[in-house]
Scaffold this motif. Structure first.
Motif, PDB file in Angstrom:
ATOM      1  N   GLN A   1      14.901  -0.025  -3.703  1.00  0.00           N
ATOM      2  CA  GLN A   1      15.003   0.075  -2.245  1.00  0.00           C
ATOM      3  C   GLN A   1      14.123   1.167  -1.649  1.00  0.00           C
ATOM      4  OE1 GLN A   1      19.045  -0.816  -0.474  1.00  0.00           O
ATOM      5  NE2 GLN A   1      19.661  -0.499  -2.588  1.00  0.00           N
ATOM      6  N   ILE A   2      13.986   2.312  -2.321  1.00  0.00           N
ATOM      7  CA  ILE A   2      13.078   3.340  -1.805  1.00  0.00           C
ATOM      8  C   ILE A   2      11.631   2.870  -1.943  1.00  0.00           C
ATOM      9  CG2 ILE A   2      12.263   5.714  -2.045  1.00  0.00           C
ATOM     10  CD1 ILE A   2      15.064   6.470  -3.022  1.00  0.00           C
ATOM     11  N   ALA A   3      11.310   2.263  -3.066  1.00  0.00           N
ATOM     12  CA  ALA A   3       9.962   1.735  -3.262  1.00  0.00           C
ATOM     13  C   ALA A   3       9.610   0.706  -2.198  1.00  0.00           C
ATOM     14  CB  ALA A   3       9.841   1.121  -4.655  1.00  0.00           C
ATOM     15  N   GLN A   4      10.577  -0.111  -1.799  1.00  0.00           N
ATOM     16  CA  GLN A   4      10.338  -1.122  -0.772  1.00  0.00           C
ATOM     17  C   GLN A   4       9.962  -0.480   0.559  1.00  0.00           C
ATOM     18  OE1 GLN A   4      11.178  -4.920  -1.013  1.00  0.00           O
ATOM     19  NE2 GLN A   4      10.521  -4.290  -3.032  1.00  0.00           N
ATOM     20  N   GLN A   5      10.406   0.745   0.778  1.00  0.00           N
ATOM     21  CA  GLN A   5      10.003   1.492   1.967  1.00  0.00           C
ATOM     22  C   GLN A   5       8.655   2.188   1.767  1.00  0.00           C
ATOM     23  OE1 GLN A   5      11.525   1.671   4.924  1.00  0.00           O
ATOM     24  NE2 GLN A   5      13.398   0.571   4.411  1.00  0.00           N
ATOM     25  N   ALA A   6       8.389   2.620   0.537  1.00  0.00           N
ATOM     26  CA  ALA A   6       7.143   3.348   0.268  1.00  0.00           C
ATOM     27  C   ALA A   6       5.919   2.434   0.264  1.00  0.00           C
ATOM     28  CB  ALA A   6       7.256   4.074  -1.076  1.00  0.00           C
ATOM     29  N   ILE A   7       6.066   1.224  -0.259  1.00  0.00           N
ATOM     30  CA  ILE A   7       4.922   0.335  -0.400  1.00  0.00           C
ATOM     31  C   ILE A   7       4.227   0.068   0.935  1.00  0.00           C
ATOM     32  CG2 ILE A   7       4.178  -1.990  -1.080  1.00  0.00           C
ATOM     33  CD1 ILE A   7       6.455  -1.831  -3.253  1.00  0.00           C
ATOM     34  N   PRO A   8       4.946  -0.299   2.015  1.00  0.00           N
ATOM     35  CA  PRO A   8       4.254  -0.511   3.292  1.00  0.00           C
ATOM     36  C   PRO A   8       3.537   0.739   3.797  1.00  0.00           C
ATOM     37  CG  PRO A   8       6.458  -1.441   3.368  1.00  0.00           C
ATOM     38  CD  PRO A   8       6.379  -0.637   2.118  1.00  0.00           C
ATOM     39  N   LEU A   9       4.098   1.926   3.536  1.00  0.00           N
ATOM     40  CA  LEU A   9       3.427   3.161   3.939  1.00  0.00           C
ATOM     41  C   LEU A   9       2.138   3.356   3.149  1.00  0.00           C
ATOM     42  CD1 LEU A   9       6.506   5.579   4.240  1.00  0.00           C
ATOM     43  CD2 LEU A   9       5.368   4.298   6.058  1.00  0.00           C
ATOM     44  N   PHE A  10       2.189   3.076   1.851  1.00  0.00           N
ATOM     45  CA  PHE A  10       0.969   3.160   1.043  1.00  0.00           C
ATOM     46  C   PHE A  10      -0.078   2.149   1.505  1.00  0.00           C
ATOM     47  CE2 PHE A  10       3.521   5.173  -2.525  1.00  0.00           C
ATOM     48  CZ  PHE A  10       2.773   6.335  -2.569  1.00  0.00           C
ATOM     49  N   LEU A  11       0.357   0.961   1.895  1.00  0.00           N
ATOM     50  CA  LEU A  11      -0.584  -0.097   2.277  1.00  0.00           C
ATOM     51  C   LEU A  11      -1.332   0.223   3.563  1.00  0.00           C
ATOM     52  CD1 LEU A  11       1.428  -3.320   1.357  1.00  0.00           C
ATOM     53  CD2 LEU A  11      -0.512  -2.312   0.151  1.00  0.00           C
ATOM     54  N   LYS A  12      -0.844   1.171   4.326  1.00  0.00           N
ATOM     55  CA  LYS A  12      -1.554   1.619   5.525  1.00  0.00           C
ATOM     56  C   LYS A  12      -2.749   2.512   5.175  1.00  0.00           C
ATOM     57  CE  LYS A  12       2.523   1.514   8.539  1.00  0.00           C
ATOM     58  NZ  LYS A  12       3.438   2.328   9.379  1.00  0.00           N
ATOM     59  N   GLU A  13      -2.791   2.964   3.929  1.00  0.00           N
ATOM     60  CA  GLU A  13      -3.831   3.879   3.486  1.00  0.00           C
ATOM     61  C   GLU A  13      -4.978   3.107   2.830  1.00  0.00           C
ATOM     62  OE1 GLU A  13      -3.370   7.055   4.181  1.00  0.00           O
ATOM     63  OE2 GLU A  13      -1.290   6.813   4.834  1.00  0.00           O
ATOM     64  N   LYS A  14      -6.191   3.366   3.250  1.00  0.00           N
ATOM     65  CA  LYS A  14      -7.346   2.624   2.727  1.00  0.00           C
ATOM     66  C   LYS A  14      -7.787   3.111   1.355  1.00  0.00           C
ATOM     67  CE  LYS A  14      -9.208   1.423   7.268  1.00  0.00           C
ATOM     68  NZ  LYS A  14     -10.369   1.530   8.200  1.00  0.00           N
ATOM     69  N   ASN A  15      -7.418   4.330   1.002  1.00  0.00           N
ATOM     70  CA  ASN A  15      -7.919   4.915  -0.244  1.00  0.00           C
ATOM     71  C   ASN A  15      -6.888   4.899  -1.363  1.00  0.00           C
ATOM     72  OD1 ASN A  15      -6.254   6.794   0.973  1.00  0.00           O
ATOM     73  ND2 ASN A  15      -7.414   8.550   0.225  1.00  0.00           N
ATOM     74  N   ILE A  16      -5.881   4.020  -1.265  1.00  0.00           N
ATOM     75  CA  ILE A  16      -4.828   3.922  -2.284  1.00  0.00           C
ATOM     76  C   ILE A  16      -4.881   2.535  -2.924  1.00  0.00           C
ATOM     77  CG2 ILE A  16      -2.342   3.847  -2.702  1.00  0.00           C
ATOM     78  CD1 ILE A  16      -3.226   6.643  -2.167  1.00  0.00           C
ATOM     79  N   GLY A  17      -4.914   2.521  -4.256  1.00  0.00           N
ATOM     80  CA  GLY A  17      -4.759   1.288  -5.002  1.00  0.00           C
ATOM     81  C   GLY A  17      -3.401   1.288  -5.680  1.00  0.00           C
ATOM     82  N   LEU A  18      -2.582   0.277  -5.429  1.00  0.00           N
ATOM     83  CA  LEU A  18      -1.220   0.226  -5.940  1.00  0.00           C
ATOM     84  C   LEU A  18      -1.094  -0.723  -7.118  1.00  0.00           C
ATOM     85  CD1 LEU A  18       1.063  -0.019  -2.755  1.00  0.00           C
ATOM     86  CD2 LEU A  18       0.708   1.983  -4.211  1.00  0.00           C
ATOM     87  N   THR A  19      -0.361  -0.292  -8.130  1.00  0.00           N
ATOM     88  CA  THR A  19       0.108  -1.187  -9.186  1.00  0.00           C
ATOM     89  C   THR A  19       1.633  -1.206  -9.112  1.00  0.00           C
ATOM     90  OG1 THR A  19      -1.771  -0.619 -10.609  1.00  0.00           O
ATOM     91  CG2 THR A  19       0.113  -1.690 -11.655  1.00  0.00           C
ATOM     92  N   LEU A  20       2.183  -2.374  -8.884  1.00  0.00           N
ATOM     93  CA  LEU A  20       3.632  -2.534  -8.730  1.00  0.00           C
ATOM     94  C   LEU A  20       4.191  -3.142 -10.009  1.00  0.00           C
ATOM     95  CD1 LEU A  20       3.707  -3.992  -5.102  1.00  0.00           C
ATOM     96  CD2 LEU A  20       3.605  -1.593  -5.830  1.00  0.00           C
ATOM     97  N   PHE A  21       5.047  -2.409 -10.681  1.00  0.00           N
ATOM     98  CA  PHE A  21       5.579  -2.761 -11.996  1.00  0.00           C
ATOM     99  C   PHE A  21       7.065  -3.036 -11.838  1.00  0.00           C
ATOM    100  CE2 PHE A  21       7.209  -1.685 -16.236  1.00  0.00           C
ATOM    101  CZ  PHE A  21       6.231  -2.162 -17.101  1.00  0.00           C
ATOM    102  N   ALA A  22       7.493  -4.251 -12.184  1.00  0.00           N
ATOM    103  CA  ALA A  22       8.899  -4.616 -11.987  1.00  0.00           C
ATOM    104  C   ALA A  22       9.310  -5.690 -12.971  1.00  0.00           C
ATOM    105  CB  ALA A  22       9.127  -5.105 -10.555  1.00  0.00           C
TER     106      ALA A  22
END
Length: 211
Positions: free
Chosen positions: A12-33
């Motif tokens: 649930q915290i990650a679900q809030q963090a991911i959209p905030l990260f996606l607003k950033e152009k210099n972040i590449g995300l790997t989502l592991f689940a």
């Protein structure tokens, strides 16, 4: 581009963090689940989604390799998960870890709220206490976060207490914790080798407002 791995990305915290990260152009995300279908809606050009289990070491190590930051948002046997993460980070020479635990792991919650919190969650704290001990004994650049009781309020409003200080407040929004995590990713030296309590200011009381 800074590469960030989120372990337990359907949390649930990650679900809030991911959209905030996606607003950033210099972040590449790997989502592991373990259940990646729950996070398929986050598919984007700078997002990789991996199915995996933190307790499967080779899967974990492969996911960690090449990352700049590992953010762990886990539940269950969190002490064993922490040990696996540290081993994989050591072997891949990744240093920065942000790890969510729980308030109360240092018996740091004072007063009536401390007694109430003890009654409510003490039976669940043992693996969280051990996880913190394992992380603090490592040579990683870790930050342990100990959120107050969590809400789904759409707000960013938090304050921090250090390890050794009495915990403040009774609650905090998941979005606030997520915003703090994003801030730490952008500020590499922020919170290094520290354990932070996180709460919403002016929420002191005997228990969270909804109880």
């Amino acid at each position: 581009m800074k590469k960030v791995l989120i372990l337990g990305a359907s949390g649930q915290i990650a679900q809030q963090a991911i959209p905030l990260f996606l607003k950033e152009k210099n972040i590449g995300l790997t989502l592991f689940a373990r259940h990646p279908k729950k996070i398929e809606h986050f598919k984007a050009e700078n997002v990789e989604i991996l199915k995996g289990d933190v307790m499967h070491f080779e899967e974990l190590k492969k996911a960690i390799d090449g990352q700049n930051v590992v953010y762990a948002n886990l539940a269950g046997d969190i002490d064993k998960q922490a040990a696996n993460i540290i081993k994989a980070m050591d072997e891949t020479k990744v240093k920065r870890l942000i790890f969510i635990t729980s308030l109360g792991i240092y018996d740091e919650v004072p007063g009536a709220f401390g007694k109430w919190n003890h009654k409510m969650i003490d039976q669940y704290l043992k693996p969280y206490i051990k996880a913190a001990q394992i992380i603090e004994a490592s040579d990683l650049d870790y930050t342990i976060l100990r959120p107050a009781w969590l809400t789904d309020n759409d707000e960013i409003d938090y304050e921090i207490t250090q390890k050794g200080e009495p915990f403040k407040g009774t609650e905090v929004s998941r979005k606030s914790v997520a915003a703090l995590i994003v801030k730490m990713v952008h500020s590499p030296k922020l919170g290094i080798r520290e354990s932070w309590g996180v709460n919403k200011p002016n929420t002191d009381g005997d228990k969270p407002s909804w109880y």
